[in-house]
Design a protein around this motif. Structure first.
Motif, mmCIF file in Angstrom:
data_model
loop_
_atom_site.group_PDB
_atom_site.id
_atom_site.type_symbol
_atom_site.label_atom_id
_atom_site.label_comp_id
_atom_site.label_asym_id
_atom_site.label_seq_id
_atom_site.Cartn_x
_atom_site.Cartn_y
_atom_site.Cartn_z
ATOM 1 N N MET A 20 0.825 -1.200 0.000
ATOM 2 C CA MET A 20 0.000 0.000 0.000
ATOM 3 C C MET A 20 0.864 1.257 0.000
ATOM 4 S SD MET A 20 -1.524 2.756 1.489
ATOM 5 C CE MET A 20 -1.054 2.672 3.225
ATOM 6 N N ARG A 21 1.863 1.292 0.860
ATOM 7 C CA ARG A 21 2.742 2.464 0.927
ATOM 8 C C ARG A 21 3.545 2.618 -0.360
ATOM 9 N NH1 ARG A 21 1.602 6.185 4.271
ATOM 10 N NH2 ARG A 21 3.770 6.850 4.304
ATOM 11 N N TYR A 22 3.949 1.507 -0.928
ATOM 12 C CA TYR A 22 4.689 1.530 -2.190
ATOM 13 C C TYR A 22 3.819 2.105 -3.303
ATOM 14 C CZ TYR A 22 8.125 -0.228 -5.582
ATOM 15 O OH TYR A 22 9.087 -0.330 -6.560
ATOM 16 N N THR A 23 2.565 1.656 -3.375
ATOM 17 C CA THR A 23 1.633 2.158 -4.389
ATOM 18 C C THR A 23 1.338 3.634 -4.169
ATOM 19 O OG1 THR A 23 0.602 -0.030 -4.512
ATOM 20 C CG2 THR A 23 -0.623 1.801 -5.450
ATOM 21 N N ARG A 24 1.123 4.013 -2.923
ATOM 22 C CA ARG A 24 0.810 5.410 -2.600
ATOM 23 C C ARG A 24 1.953 6.336 -3.007
ATOM 24 N NH1 ARG A 24 1.801 9.097 1.424
ATOM 25 N NH2 ARG A 24 0.066 10.501 1.979
ATOM 26 N N THR A 25 3.177 5.945 -2.650
ATOM 27 C CA THR A 25 4.337 6.786 -2.971
ATOM 28 C C THR A 25 4.505 6.950 -4.482
ATOM 29 O OG1 THR A 25 5.456 6.047 -0.956
ATOM 30 C CG2 THR A 25 6.825 7.023 -2.681
ATOM 31 N N ASN A 26 4.403 5.845 -5.227
ATOM 32 C CA ASN A 26 4.546 5.915 -6.682
ATOM 33 C C ASN A 26 3.409 6.703 -7.315
ATOM 34 O OD1 ASN A 26 6.925 4.352 -6.862
ATOM 35 N ND2 ASN A 26 5.757 2.466 -6.671
ATOM 36 N N MET A 27 2.196 6.515 -6.767
ATOM 37 C CA MET A 27 1.044 7.226 -7.303
ATOM 38 C C MET A 27 1.192 8.735 -7.101
ATOM 39 S SD MET A 27 -1.705 6.251 -8.877
ATOM 40 C CE MET A 27 -3.300 6.882 -9.397
ATOM 41 N N LEU A 28 1.651 9.159 -5.936
ATOM 42 C CA LEU A 28 1.857 10.588 -5.683
ATOM 43 C C LEU A 28 2.903 11.170 -6.629
ATOM 44 C CD1 LEU A 28 1.819 10.706 -1.767
ATOM 45 C CD2 LEU A 28 0.113 11.668 -3.330
ATOM 46 N N GLU A 29 3.955 10.382 -6.884
ATOM 47 C CA GLU A 29 5.009 10.850 -7.801
ATOM 48 C C GLU A 29 4.465 11.030 -9.211
ATOM 49 O OE1 GLU A 29 9.413 9.391 -9.398
ATOM 50 O OE2 GLU A 29 8.440 8.372 -7.704
ATOM 51 N N VAL A 30 3.641 10.070 -9.649
ATOM 52 C CA VAL A 30 3.080 10.149 -11.000
ATOM 53 C C VAL A 30 2.066 11.283 -11.099
ATOM 54 C CG1 VAL A 30 1.684 8.918 -12.711
ATOM 55 C CG2 VAL A 30 3.474 7.705 -11.467
ATOM 56 N N LEU A 31 1.240 11.466 -10.066
ATOM 57 C CA LEU A 31 0.205 12.515 -10.097
ATOM 58 C C LEU A 31 0.807 13.915 -10.181
ATOM 59 C CD1 LEU A 31 -2.382 11.168 -7.479
ATOM 60 C CD2 LEU A 31 -2.670 11.346 -9.960
ATOM 61 N N ASN A 32 2.052 14.060 -9.756
ATOM 62 C CA ASN A 32 2.716 15.366 -9.837
ATOM 63 C C ASN A 32 3.512 15.544 -11.129
ATOM 64 O OD1 ASN A 32 1.826 16.270 -7.285
ATOM 65 N ND2 ASN A 32 3.436 15.098 -6.254
ATOM 66 N N SER A 33 3.379 14.588 -12.050
ATOM 67 C CA SER A 33 4.121 14.656 -13.314
ATOM 68 C C SER A 33 3.451 15.629 -14.291
ATOM 69 C CB SER A 33 4.203 13.271 -13.957
ATOM 70 O OG SER A 33 4.830 12.361 -13.092
ATOM 71 N N ASP A 34 4.243 16.072 -15.254
ATOM 72 C CA ASP A 34 3.743 17.049 -16.233
ATOM 73 C C ASP A 34 2.646 16.463 -17.116
ATOM 74 O OD1 ASP A 34 5.488 18.947 -15.276
ATOM 75 O OD2 ASP A 34 7.072 18.479 -16.734
ATOM 76 N N PHE A 35 2.764 15.185 -17.495
ATOM 77 C CA PHE A 35 1.775 14.627 -18.414
ATOM 78 C C PHE A 35 0.408 14.474 -17.735
ATOM 79 C CE2 PHE A 35 3.193 10.773 -16.316
ATOM 80 C CZ PHE A 35 2.069 9.965 -16.280
ATOM 81 N N ILE A 36 0.383 14.375 -16.418
ATOM 82 C CA ILE A 36 -0.889 14.334 -15.701
ATOM 83 C C ILE A 36 -1.535 15.722 -15.718
ATOM 84 C CG2 ILE A 36 -1.975 13.984 -13.447
ATOM 85 C CD1 ILE A 36 -1.186 11.407 -14.809
ATOM 86 N N ARG A 37 -0.740 16.749 -15.535
ATOM 87 C CA ARG A 37 -1.275 18.122 -15.616
ATOM 88 C C ARG A 37 -1.810 18.398 -17.018
ATOM 89 N NH1 ARG A 37 3.856 19.212 -13.194
ATOM 90 N NH2 ARG A 37 3.710 19.369 -10.913
ATOM 91 N N THR A 38 -1.095 17.878 -18.013
ATOM 92 C CA THR A 38 -1.547 18.064 -19.391
ATOM 93 C C THR A 38 -2.872 17.347 -19.631
ATOM 94 O OG1 THR A 38 0.760 18.188 -20.138
ATOM 95 C CG2 THR A 38 -0.916 17.747 -21.807
ATOM 96 N N ALA A 39 -2.994 16.112 -19.108
ATOM 97 C CA ALA A 39 -4.233 15.350 -19.272
ATOM 98 C C ALA A 39 -5.408 16.064 -18.622
ATOM 99 C CB ALA A 39 -4.060 13.956 -18.666
ATOM 100 N N ARG A 40 -5.182 16.654 -17.461
ATOM 101 C CA ARG A 40 -6.247 17.406 -16.797
ATOM 102 C C ARG A 40 -6.570 18.685 -17.558
ATOM 103 N NH1 ARG A 40 -3.793 16.392 -10.745
ATOM 104 N NH2 ARG A 40 -5.072 14.546 -10.219
ATOM 105 N N ALA A 41 -5.535 19.315 -18.102
ATOM 106 C CA ALA A 41 -5.753 20.551 -18.853
ATOM 107 C C ALA A 41 -6.572 20.300 -20.119
ATOM 108 C CB ALA A 41 -4.416 21.186 -19.215
ATOM 109 N N LYS A 42 -6.475 19.090 -20.672
ATOM 110 C CA LYS A 42 -7.248 18.748 -21.863
ATOM 111 C C LYS A 42 -8.706 18.450 -21.550
ATOM 112 C CE LYS A 42 -3.475 16.949 -24.723
ATOM 113 N NZ LYS A 42 -2.927 15.767 -25.446
#
Length: 335
Positions: free
Chosen positions: A217-239
């Motif tokens: 769970m902690r491993y998934t949470r940490t990786n998920m937080l790292e990915v959610l702060n990535s540029d391509f996630i911001r781009t996906a939300r902006a679209k």
């Protein structure tokens, strides 16, 4: 890819040889051996037993514990190994491969179900914890999983047995069907035995799952937080993509990439048994037998069991590297 696999397999052979040397030397340096333990009581009351003990040690090839004797014993063992012979267990008096084959499947069944449930529960918990960071949900999930990480297996298992077996009587205290129970040799009898086995396995599996949720769970949470702060996630939300698509179609798929490395540890864990859990619940799995063999000085079984785990670890690591290159195209295998 084929060249890489062949190269890794050749390196793995060298690694396994090194592991076998270390394990054999450690086993032979144990303060007691199978013969000493077996005839301990007789040696205290009968002076003539000492000579008989020495004869047995020479027969089993463990009489000489000098460097030369250990070296000779190792080469004898490795020579038989290359012939496909892991030796005969001192305790069980049957080939080591037969003992492993007979007892690893109950361990495999428990571990497989536990791993599946662990992934099905821990990954969604990690995702919801990451997407609701610093919320009451995040803190609740974190506290729950940290409690599981903090509790020793034997302590938590004992509490579960006390509560659900002794006090409430919902489940058996052991993880196996009573060997004295007689089932009709019919389809109905087979289904009844299978149902009883599942009933017995609920507590061991539940204990294993609850105590193993935290790390994943902690491993998934940490990786998920790292990915959610990535540029391509911001781009996906902006679209204008919906939050559900952003999380599960884009973020979650990239979170799976580091999880592929966990495959290296899953394979030996599936077949290697859960030593403490099997001990507490009296399950005659491969982990429990490995622990008893160490106590009893059963050198052939100790060697066979540990080499079995070493081979699974090497295979798991190779599969992990291959899977990592498949899920992440940016990774290239070094040939």
């Amino acid at each position: 890819m084929l060249k890489y696999i062949v190269k890794r397999l050749l390196i793995s052979v060298v690694i396994l040889l090194g592991v076998s040397v270390i394990i054999y030397a450690l086993v032979r340096c144990m303060p007691t051996d199978y013969i000493d333990i077996k005839f301990a009581d007789a040696a205290m009351t009968n002076e003539g037993v000492a000579e008989r003990i020495q004869e047995f040690k020479e027969m089993y090839g463990i009489a000489d514990n000098s460097f030369g004797g250990i070296l000779k014993g190792y080469f004898s063992w490795i020579g038989n190994l290359f012939k496909g012979d892991f030796g005969t267990s001192f305790v069980h008096e049957v080939p080591v491969t037969q003992v492993i084959a007979e007892h690893m499947w109950i361990s495999f069944g428990i571990a497989l179900v536990a791993v599946i449930l662990q992934f099905l529960i821990a990954i969604p918990l990690g995702i919801t914890s990451a997407t609701h960071q610093y919320s009451a949900r995040d803190y609740s999930v974190t506290v729950f999983t940290m409690i599981g990480l903090s509790l020793p297996t034997y302590f938590f298992a004992a509490i579960c047995i006390k509560l659900f077996s002794v006090e409430l009587g919902w489940f058996p205290a052991t993880g196996q069907v009573n060997p004295q129970e007689i089932y009709p040799e019919t389809f109905a009898g087979a289904m009844q035995k299978f149902g009883d086995l599942l009933h017995c396995m609920i507590l061991p599996i539940s204990v294993s799952v609850i105590l193993s949720l935290g790390g994943l769970m902690r491993y998934t949470r940490t990786n998920m937080l790292e990915v959610l702060n990535s540029d391509f996630i911001r781009t996906a939300r902006a679209k204008g993509l919906s939050e559900r698509k952003v999380i599960y179609r884009h973020a979650f798929r990239n979170t799976l990439i580091p999880l592929a490395t966990m495959l290296a540890g899953i394979l030996p864990g599936l077949f290697g048994g859960m030593l403490i859990t099997e001990q507490v619940f009296g399950i005659e799995g491969i982990g429990n037998l490995g622990y008893k063999a160490t106590q009893q000085g059963d050198i052939p079984f100790i060697m066979g069991y540990n080499m079995f785990l070493a081979i699974l670890t090497v295979i798991g690591t190779l599969l992990s590297d291959i899977m990592y290159s498949i899920v992440d195209p940016r990774v290239k295998l070094v040939k």
